[in-house]
Design a protein around this motif. Structure first.
Motif, PDB file in Angstrom:
ATOM      1  N   TYR A  30       0.788  -1.230   0.000  1.00  0.00           N
ATOM      2  CA  TYR A  30       0.000   0.000   0.000  1.00  0.00           C
ATOM      3  C   TYR A  30       0.823   1.285   0.000  1.00  0.00           C
ATOM      4  CZ  TYR A  30      -3.959  -3.051   0.721  1.00  0.00           C
ATOM      5  OH  TYR A  30      -4.909  -4.025   0.564  1.00  0.00           O
ATOM      6  N   GLY A  31       2.140   1.177  -0.089  1.00  0.00           N
ATOM      7  CA  GLY A  31       2.973   2.367  -0.174  1.00  0.00           C
ATOM      8  C   GLY A  31       2.957   3.231   1.077  1.00  0.00           C
ATOM      9  N   VAL A  32       2.875   2.588   2.223  1.00  0.00           N
ATOM     10  CA  VAL A  32       2.866   3.321   3.493  1.00  0.00           C
ATOM     11  C   VAL A  32       4.271   3.296   4.078  1.00  0.00           C
ATOM     12  CG1 VAL A  32       1.938   3.407   5.831  1.00  0.00           C
ATOM     13  CG2 VAL A  32       0.444   2.786   3.925  1.00  0.00           C
ATOM     14  N   PRO A  33       4.890   4.449   4.275  1.00  0.00           N
ATOM     15  CA  PRO A  33       6.240   4.481   4.846  1.00  0.00           C
ATOM     16  C   PRO A  33       6.251   3.875   6.259  1.00  0.00           C
ATOM     17  CG  PRO A  33       5.625   6.630   3.955  1.00  0.00           C
ATOM     18  CD  PRO A  33       4.392   5.793   3.957  1.00  0.00           C
ATOM     19  N   LEU A  34       7.311   3.164   6.571  1.00  0.00           N
ATOM     20  CA  LEU A  34       7.414   2.550   7.896  1.00  0.00           C
ATOM     21  C   LEU A  34       7.465   3.589   9.019  1.00  0.00           C
ATOM     22  CD1 LEU A  34       9.889  -0.383   7.174  1.00  0.00           C
ATOM     23  CD2 LEU A  34       7.399  -0.501   7.505  1.00  0.00           C
ATOM     24  N   ASP A  35       7.923   4.812   8.695  1.00  0.00           N
ATOM     25  CA  ASP A  35       8.029   5.820   9.752  1.00  0.00           C
ATOM     26  C   ASP A  35       6.695   6.484  10.101  1.00  0.00           C
ATOM     27  OD1 ASP A  35       7.807   7.362   7.459  1.00  0.00           O
ATOM     28  OD2 ASP A  35       9.546   8.607   7.899  1.00  0.00           O
ATOM     29  N   VAL A  36       5.592   6.042   9.463  1.00  0.00           N
ATOM     30  CA  VAL A  36       4.252   6.483   9.877  1.00  0.00           C
ATOM     31  C   VAL A  36       3.385   5.286  10.276  1.00  0.00           C
ATOM     32  CG1 VAL A  36       4.286   8.604   8.508  1.00  0.00           C
ATOM     33  CG2 VAL A  36       3.283   6.512   7.532  1.00  0.00           C
ATOM     34  N   SER A  37       3.987   4.105  10.271  1.00  0.00           N
ATOM     35  CA  SER A  37       3.293   2.888  10.681  1.00  0.00           C
ATOM     36  C   SER A  37       3.685   2.578  12.119  1.00  0.00           C
ATOM     37  CB  SER A  37       3.706   1.702   9.808  1.00  0.00           C
ATOM     38  OG  SER A  37       3.344   1.928   8.469  1.00  0.00           O
ATOM     39  N   ALA A  38       2.685   2.340  12.965  1.00  0.00           N
ATOM     40  CA  ALA A  38       2.976   2.017  14.362  1.00  0.00           C
ATOM     41  C   ALA A  38       2.461   0.626  14.688  1.00  0.00           C
ATOM     42  CB  ALA A  38       2.338   3.042  15.294  1.00  0.00           C
ATOM     43  N   ASN A  39       3.234  -0.088  15.472  1.00  0.00           N
ATOM     44  CA  ASN A  39       2.854  -1.417  15.927  1.00  0.00           C
ATOM     45  C   ASN A  39       2.473  -1.365  17.392  1.00  0.00           C
ATOM     46  OD1 ASN A  39       3.386  -2.773  13.469  1.00  0.00           O
ATOM     47  ND2 ASN A  39       5.566  -2.735  13.923  1.00  0.00           N
ATOM     48  N   CYS A  40       1.454  -2.126  17.735  1.00  0.00           N
ATOM     49  CA  CYS A  40       0.993  -2.241  19.119  1.00  0.00           C
ATOM     50  C   CYS A  40       1.279  -3.668  19.578  1.00  0.00           C
ATOM     51  CB  CYS A  40      -0.500  -1.938  19.203  1.00  0.00           C
ATOM     52  SG  CYS A  40      -1.175  -2.017  20.866  1.00  0.00           S
ATOM     53  N   VAL A  41       2.074  -3.799  20.618  1.00  0.00           N
ATOM     54  CA  VAL A  41       2.394  -5.119  21.157  1.00  0.00           C
ATOM     55  C   VAL A  41       1.845  -5.237  22.577  1.00  0.00           C
ATOM     56  CG1 VAL A  41       4.433  -5.440  19.706  1.00  0.00           C
ATOM     57  CG2 VAL A  41       4.683  -4.381  21.942  1.00  0.00           C
ATOM     58  N   VAL A  42       1.425  -6.445  22.925  1.00  0.00           N
ATOM     59  CA  VAL A  42       0.913  -6.718  24.266  1.00  0.00           C
ATOM     60  C   VAL A  42       2.032  -7.360  25.070  1.00  0.00           C
ATOM     61  CG1 VAL A  42      -0.791  -7.991  25.621  1.00  0.00           C
ATOM     62  CG2 VAL A  42      -1.448  -6.953  23.432  1.00  0.00           C
ATOM     63  N   VAL A  43       2.256  -6.803  26.250  1.00  0.00           N
ATOM     64  CA  VAL A  43       3.323  -7.275  27.135  1.00  0.00           C
ATOM     65  C   VAL A  43       2.703  -7.845  28.405  1.00  0.00           C
ATOM     66  CG1 VAL A  43       5.296  -6.498  28.522  1.00  0.00           C
ATOM     67  CG2 VAL A  43       4.956  -5.593  26.225  1.00  0.00           C
ATOM     68  N   ALA A  44       3.272  -8.942  28.875  1.00  0.00           N
ATOM     69  CA  ALA A  44       2.889  -9.529  30.158  1.00  0.00           C
ATOM     70  C   ALA A  44       4.022  -9.219  31.134  1.00  0.00           C
ATOM     71  CB  ALA A  44       2.699 -11.029  30.024  1.00  0.00           C
ATOM     72  N   ALA A  45       3.708  -8.454  32.168  1.00  0.00           N
ATOM     73  CA  ALA A  45       4.705  -8.078  33.174  1.00  0.00           C
ATOM     74  C   ALA A  45       4.388  -8.843  34.453  1.00  0.00           C
ATOM     75  CB  ALA A  45       4.649  -6.572  33.418  1.00  0.00           C
ATOM     76  N   ARG A  46       5.408  -9.525  35.000  1.00  0.00           N
ATOM     77  CA  ARG A  46       5.196 -10.365  36.175  1.00  0.00           C
ATOM     78  C   ARG A  46       5.994  -9.863  37.364  1.00  0.00           C
ATOM     79  NH1 ARG A  46       4.873 -13.385  31.789  1.00  0.00           N
ATOM     80  NH2 ARG A  46       3.336 -15.026  31.618  1.00  0.00           N
ATOM     81  N   ARG A  47       5.324  -9.895  38.489  1.00  0.00           N
ATOM     82  CA  ARG A  47       5.985  -9.645  39.772  1.00  0.00           C
ATOM     83  C   ARG A  47       5.363 -10.652  40.726  1.00  0.00           C
ATOM     84  NH1 ARG A  47       9.261  -5.920  41.549  1.00  0.00           N
ATOM     85  NH2 ARG A  47       9.472  -5.571  43.769  1.00  0.00           N
ATOM     86  N   GLY A  48       6.138 -11.683  41.071  1.00  0.00           N
ATOM     87  CA  GLY A  48       5.602 -12.777  41.876  1.00  0.00           C
ATOM     88  C   GLY A  48       4.533 -13.499  41.074  1.00  0.00           C
TER      89      GLY A  48
END
Length: 187
Positions: free
Chosen positions: A64-82
């Protein structure tokens, strides 16, 4: 349906106001945009209908001709404490990578942080893998935004579905619930 004004980048057949095309959005995303309002930031969000086979960032950019510098990725993180696990979403431009092991782990006060398994991310968000977006996240989830995303005039993100994408002002993401702009989130 009437097409909205053209998109600020890319080659798309049509674009529409996202609130006018809920069938192109995952349920939680449509609900969040509805709460955001059509006259406020929600009214400036566009949606484009695309081929789900090329939803991954590099293939999408090429197709689609979209530059990578205007494309954002959303990642899900699992953070553990105990025994406690906190899920959070992190958003960074496609030209960078989220610093999960240092910045995210410290920001969330966790002993260990890692990308959430695909099945968990999909089940917890109600969105499709490859379309997860910061719009419509579960209540209470921290949303960490790299400062470069917020500084981008128009950014492309997921719609909650693989078949479409959202385009909106990067600064609008800072107005989402539990959003925090983090310097150095991505490198």
């Amino acid at each position: 349906m009437r097409s909205s004004p053209s998109t600020p980048f890319g080659r798309f057949e049509e674009s529409w106001s996202a609130v006018s095309r809920p069938e192109l959005l995952a349920g939680p995303v449509a609900a969040a945009l509805g709460r955001w309002g059509g006259t406020g930031p929600g009214g400036s969000v566009l949606v484009v209908d695309t081929d789900p086979a090329v939803a991954d960032t590099a293939a999408f950019s090429d197709t689609y001709g979209v530059p990578l510098d205007v494309s954002a990725n959303c990642v899900v993180v699992a953070a553990r404490r105990g025994e406690k696990v906190t899920y959070a979403a992190c958003v960074a431009l496609a030209t960078t990578r989220v610093d999960v092991n240092s910045v995210v782990r410290k920001r969330l006060g966790a002993r260990k942080a890692s990308f959430a398994p695909m099945e968990t991310a999909v089940a917890e968000t109600g969105m499709e893998y490859g379309g997860i977006t910061p719009v419509g996240l579960p209540d209470g989830w921290p949303l960490l935004l790299d400062e470069a995303v917020v500084a981008t005039p128009s950014v492309l993100i997921g719609s909650g579905l693989r078949r479409s994408k959202l385009i909106l002002p990067g600064a609008a993401l800072a107005g989402l619930p539990n959003a925090e702009v983090v310097t150095g989130l991505a490198r």
